[in-house]
Design a protein around this motif. Structure first.
Motif, PDB file in Angstrom:
ATOM      1  N   GLY A 105      53.742  33.974  47.350  1.00  0.00           N
ATOM      2  CA  GLY A 105      52.587  33.113  47.546  1.00  0.00           C
ATOM      3  C   GLY A 105      51.586  33.268  46.429  1.00  0.00           C
ATOM      4  N   LYS A 106      50.412  32.727  46.687  1.00  0.00           N
ATOM      5  CA  LYS A 106      49.350  32.776  45.694  1.00  0.00           C
ATOM      6  C   LYS A 106      48.461  33.980  45.967  1.00  0.00           C
ATOM      7  CE  LYS A 106      49.647  27.925  45.097  1.00  0.00           C
ATOM      8  NZ  LYS A 106      49.144  26.825  44.403  1.00  0.00           N
ATOM      9  N   TYR A 107      48.141  34.659  44.899  1.00  0.00           N
ATOM     10  CA  TYR A 107      47.306  35.849  44.973  1.00  0.00           C
ATOM     11  C   TYR A 107      46.097  35.650  44.068  1.00  0.00           C
ATOM     12  CZ  TYR A 107      51.106  38.376  47.237  1.00  0.00           C
ATOM     13  OH  TYR A 107      52.075  38.782  48.114  1.00  0.00           O
ATOM     14  N   ALA A 108      44.976  36.239  44.449  1.00  0.00           N
ATOM     15  CA  ALA A 108      43.781  36.239  43.616  1.00  0.00           C
ATOM     16  C   ALA A 108      43.494  37.681  43.207  1.00  0.00           C
ATOM     17  CB  ALA A 108      42.596  35.667  44.380  1.00  0.00           C
ATOM     18  N   THR A 109      42.931  37.855  42.024  1.00  0.00           N
ATOM     19  CA  THR A 109      42.568  39.183  41.548  1.00  0.00           C
ATOM     20  C   THR A 109      41.324  39.667  42.280  1.00  0.00           C
ATOM     21  OG1 THR A 109      43.452  38.635  39.371  1.00  0.00           O
ATOM     22  CG2 THR A 109      41.947  40.505  39.488  1.00  0.00           C
ATOM     23  N   LYS A 110      41.380  40.887  42.804  1.00  0.00           N
ATOM     24  CA  LYS A 110      40.208  41.516  43.429  1.00  0.00           C
ATOM     25  C   LYS A 110      39.504  42.342  42.367  1.00  0.00           C
ATOM     26  CE  LYS A 110      41.709  43.939  46.877  1.00  0.00           C
ATOM     27  NZ  LYS A 110      42.106  44.611  48.123  1.00  0.00           N
ATOM     28  N   ARG A 111      38.174  42.269  42.332  1.00  0.00           N
ATOM     29  CA  ARG A 111      37.389  43.016  41.354  1.00  0.00           C
ATOM     30  C   ARG A 111      36.289  43.798  42.068  1.00  0.00           C
ATOM     31  NH1 ARG A 111      38.971  41.635  36.382  1.00  0.00           N
ATOM     32  NH2 ARG A 111      40.032  39.659  36.128  1.00  0.00           N
ATOM     33  N   ASP A 112      35.908  44.934  41.476  1.00  0.00           N
ATOM     34  CA  ASP A 112      34.808  45.715  42.044  1.00  0.00           C
ATOM     35  C   ASP A 112      33.476  45.136  41.577  1.00  0.00           C
ATOM     36  OD1 ASP A 112      34.410  46.633  39.441  1.00  0.00           O
ATOM     37  OD2 ASP A 112      35.181  48.639  39.845  1.00  0.00           O
ATOM     38  N   GLU A 113      32.389  45.803  41.937  1.00  0.00           N
ATOM     39  CA  GLU A 113      31.050  45.291  41.604  1.00  0.00           C
ATOM     40  C   GLU A 113      30.782  45.256  40.101  1.00  0.00           C
ATOM     41  OE1 GLU A 113      31.077  49.610  42.429  1.00  0.00           O
ATOM     42  OE2 GLU A 113      31.592  47.921  43.695  1.00  0.00           O
ATOM     43  N   ASN A 114      31.557  46.003  39.315  1.00  0.00           N
ATOM     44  CA  ASN A 114      31.417  45.995  37.854  1.00  0.00           C
ATOM     45  C   ASN A 114      32.354  45.012  37.171  1.00  0.00           C
ATOM     46  OD1 ASN A 114      29.480  48.075  37.974  1.00  0.00           O
ATOM     47  ND2 ASN A 114      31.114  49.594  38.140  1.00  0.00           N
ATOM     48  N   GLY A 115      33.125  44.285  37.951  1.00  0.00           N
ATOM     49  CA  GLY A 115      34.049  43.311  37.398  1.00  0.00           C
ATOM     50  C   GLY A 115      35.398  43.878  37.013  1.00  0.00           C
ATOM     51  N   LYS A 116      35.641  45.162  37.318  1.00  0.00           N
ATOM     52  CA  LYS A 116      36.924  45.784  36.993  1.00  0.00           C
ATOM     53  C   LYS A 116      37.968  45.369  38.025  1.00  0.00           C
ATOM     54  CE  LYS A 116      39.183  50.208  36.378  1.00  0.00           C
ATOM     55  NZ  LYS A 116      39.086  51.654  36.532  1.00  0.00           N
ATOM     56  N   VAL A 126      40.722  45.625  40.614  1.00  0.00           N
ATOM     57  CA  VAL A 126      41.100  46.710  41.521  1.00  0.00           C
ATOM     58  C   VAL A 126      42.322  46.367  42.357  1.00  0.00           C
ATOM     59  CG1 VAL A 126      38.787  47.708  41.657  1.00  0.00           C
ATOM     60  CG2 VAL A 126      39.460  45.920  43.281  1.00  0.00           C
ATOM     61  N   GLY A 127      42.916  45.212  42.128  1.00  0.00           N
ATOM     62  CA  GLY A 127      44.110  44.834  42.880  1.00  0.00           C
ATOM     63  C   GLY A 127      44.206  43.339  43.049  1.00  0.00           C
ATOM     64  N   TYR A 128      44.976  42.960  44.064  1.00  0.00           N
ATOM     65  CA  TYR A 128      45.205  41.550  44.348  1.00  0.00           C
ATOM     66  C   TYR A 128      44.979  41.282  45.820  1.00  0.00           C
ATOM     67  CZ  TYR A 128      47.374  41.383  39.765  1.00  0.00           C
ATOM     68  OH  TYR A 128      47.608  41.465  38.428  1.00  0.00           O
ATOM     69  N   GLU A 129      44.579  40.052  46.119  1.00  0.00           N
ATOM     70  CA  GLU A 129      44.358  39.628  47.493  1.00  0.00           C
ATOM     71  C   GLU A 129      45.265  38.430  47.770  1.00  0.00           C
ATOM     72  OE1 GLU A 129      40.647  37.943  50.182  1.00  0.00           O
ATOM     73  OE2 GLU A 129      40.413  38.163  48.035  1.00  0.00           O
TER      74      GLU A 129
END
Length: 114
Positions: free
Chosen positions: A16-27, A29-32
């Motif tokens: 399926g389709k995944y979106a990039t997960k980022r922390d508060e600094n924009g780094k 941290v994984g996929y959603e």
């Protein structure tokens, strides 16, 4: 004697389709997972001719699996999750009868966060 279709019994993949997960600094941290579909699959060996072909176009393949054929899968817009590991779809090759699909997968960076 009639041919018996091979049953995909090695496991279940989620694509399926995944979106990039980022922390508060924009780094990153994984996929959603945004949306998904599940398919049973069988593992296949990556043949020398597969390796030669992908080497010639500058790509690598880490895993090859076989599923039943499904319509509407766009290989560039989906990722595949198998046993907690996330893969990019390098190529999907349907068989001539449109009965099965062969998925050539490349592992997404280690620690994908799934």
């Amino acid at each position: 004697m009639a041919k018996v279709n091979e049953l995909p019994i090695d496991g279940m993949l989620r694509f399926g389709k995944y979106a990039t997960k980022r922390d508060e600094n924009g780094k990153k941290v994984g996929y959603e997972l945004l949306d998904h579909h599940d398919l049973f699959f069988n593992y296949l060996s990556i043949r020398q001719s597969d390796t030669t072909y992908f080497d010639s176009i500058g790509k690598t393949v880490d895993l090859k699996v076989k599923t039943y054929y499904v319509t509407g899968v766009e290989q560039q817009s989906v990722k595949v999750l198998i046993e907690g590991e996330l893969y990019d779809v390098t190529m999907i090759d349907p068989d001539f009868k449109r009965e099965y699909m062969f998925w050539y997968l490349t592992k997404v960076g280690v620690g994908s966060g799934i």
